[in-house]
Design a protein around this motif. Structure first.
Motif, PDB file in Angstrom:
ATOM      1  N   THR A 147       9.835   0.402  -6.883  1.00 20.48           N
ATOM      2  CA  THR A 147       8.658   1.274  -6.805  1.00 20.48           C
ATOM      3  C   THR A 147       7.987   1.398  -8.167  1.00 20.48           C
ATOM      4  O   THR A 147       6.821   1.058  -8.326  1.00 20.48           O
ATOM      5  N   ARG A 180       5.647  -8.212  -0.886  1.00 28.93           N
ATOM      6  CA  ARG A 180       4.940  -7.154  -1.611  1.00 28.93           C
ATOM      7  C   ARG A 180       4.153  -6.338  -0.597  1.00 28.93           C
ATOM      8  O   ARG A 180       3.445  -6.895   0.234  1.00 28.93           O
ATOM      9  N   ARG A 183       7.125  -2.497  -3.765  1.00 26.54           N
ATOM     10  CA  ARG A 183       6.131  -1.546  -3.285  1.00 26.54           C
ATOM     11  C   ARG A 183       5.497  -0.810  -4.459  1.00 26.54           C
ATOM     12  O   ARG A 183       5.077   0.340  -4.355  1.00 26.54           O
ATOM     13  N   SER A 184       5.439  -1.504  -5.600  1.00 25.36           N
ATOM     14  CA  SER A 184       4.916  -0.880  -6.818  1.00 25.36           C
ATOM     15  C   SER A 184       3.405  -0.947  -6.916  1.00 25.36           C
ATOM     16  O   SER A 184       2.827  -0.380  -7.839  1.00 25.36           O
ATOM     17  N   ASN A 185       2.753  -1.671  -5.995  1.00 22.80           N
ATOM     18  CA  ASN A 185       1.300  -1.872  -6.071  1.00 22.80           C
ATOM     19  C   ASN A 185       0.893  -2.471  -7.411  1.00 22.80           C
ATOM     20  O   ASN A 185      -0.163  -2.140  -7.969  1.00 22.80           O
ATOM     21  N   PRO A 242       0.883   3.745  -0.348  1.00 22.01           N
ATOM     22  CA  PRO A 242       0.376   4.764  -1.285  1.00 22.01           C
ATOM     23  C   PRO A 242       1.480   5.721  -1.735  1.00 22.01           C
ATOM     24  O   PRO A 242       2.384   6.055  -0.971  1.00 22.01           O
ATOM     25  N   ARG A 269       0.602  -7.282   1.024  1.00 24.40           N
ATOM     26  CA  ARG A 269      -0.482  -7.581   0.123  1.00 24.40           C
ATOM     27  C   ARG A 269      -0.872  -9.039   0.248  1.00 24.40           C
ATOM     28  O   ARG A 269      -0.063  -9.903   0.549  1.00 24.40           O
ATOM     29  N   SER A 300       5.118  10.053  -0.948  1.00 24.18           N
ATOM     30  CA  SER A 300       4.493   9.003  -0.151  1.00 24.18           C
ATOM     31  C   SER A 300       4.533   9.362   1.330  1.00 24.18           C
ATOM     32  O   SER A 300       5.467  10.030   1.788  1.00 24.18           O
ATOM     33  N   ASP A 302       1.606  -2.820   0.085  1.00 24.74           N
ATOM     34  CA  ASP A 302       0.774  -1.725  -0.410  1.00 24.74           C
ATOM     35  C   ASP A 302       1.196  -0.452   0.314  1.00 24.74           C
ATOM     36  O   ASP A 302       0.992  -0.322   1.524  1.00 24.74           O
TER      37      ASP A 302
END
Length: 205
Positions: A133, A177, A161-163, A181, A5, A43, A179
């Motif tokens: 997450t 960090r 990886r929690s967005n 899905p 990110r 995912s 991104d």
């Protein structure tokens, strides 16, 4: 494509985001397929941190880079991590910060310190994860540390990886960090649902 990110790589001690991702790729830890995460979400990509940490020198490099981002004025006195995924990374962070490292277990479904581990009342603790997450295990670990008498003053992880979904009541220091899905079980895209799902993590539920 898995990507960090942010607009540009940022330094972590002597490591950039690209260098950190290269460590994961070199360890064959960036997996593609259909994965059920420990949170229950699905995912198309999975980070197998155990493969990164199986090389002790690589684990040391990553954790030393992460330790360099932790402010000294937090006065961390112990590192506590949830088993199983956090055991190795917690140990390496303890070594990098030169403080004791302990881990929590779930013998009856709830995290607790065992094996003679104990915290003096008010011990300033860094709660350490391998991958965050949803933040669920982090919150459970933080509650268990409080029950054991410790005070979590910061949280850290190799990978967030929690967005942006994970929230902490203390400063959070991820090494990187990403991104990635992920989807609720009833909202999996058809192209992902067509691939057999596997559950690669250490948590059964």
């Amino acid at each position: 494509m898995l990507r960090a990110r942010g607009a540009a790589p940022k330094p972590h001690a002597t490591m950039t985001d690209d260098e950190i991702l290269s460590e994961f790729r070199a360890a064959e830890a960036l997996l593609e397929g259909h994965f059920i995460l420990s949170s229950g979400r699905h995912s198309p990509r999975y980070l197998q941190c155990a493969r990164v940490l199986m090389d002790a020198r690589r684990a040391a490099r990553l954790c030393e880079a992460l330790a360099a981002t932790i402010p000294a004025d937090l006065a961390i006195a112990a590192v506590v991590s949830p088993a199983m995924g956090g055991v190795i990374v917690g140990h390496e962070m303890g070594r990098a910060l030169n403080v004791p490292a302990m881990f929590l277990e779930r013998p009856t479904g709830t995290f607790e310190l065992r094996r003679g581990f104990r915290l003096e009342p008010g011990t300033r603790v860094l709660m350490m994860e391998d991958v965050v997450t949803t933040g669920l295990s982090s919150r459970e670990a933080t509650a268990a540390i409080a029950v054991a008498g410790g005070e979590v003053v910061a949280a850290a992880a190799l990978v967030d990886r929690s967005n942006g979904a994970a929230r902490f009541d203390v400063p959070f220091y991820p090494l990187i960090r990403l991104d990635v899905p992920s989807y609720e079980a009833d909202a999996v895209p058809p192209e992902l649902a067509a691939i057999p799902a596997i559950k690669p993590g250490s948590r059964a539920a």
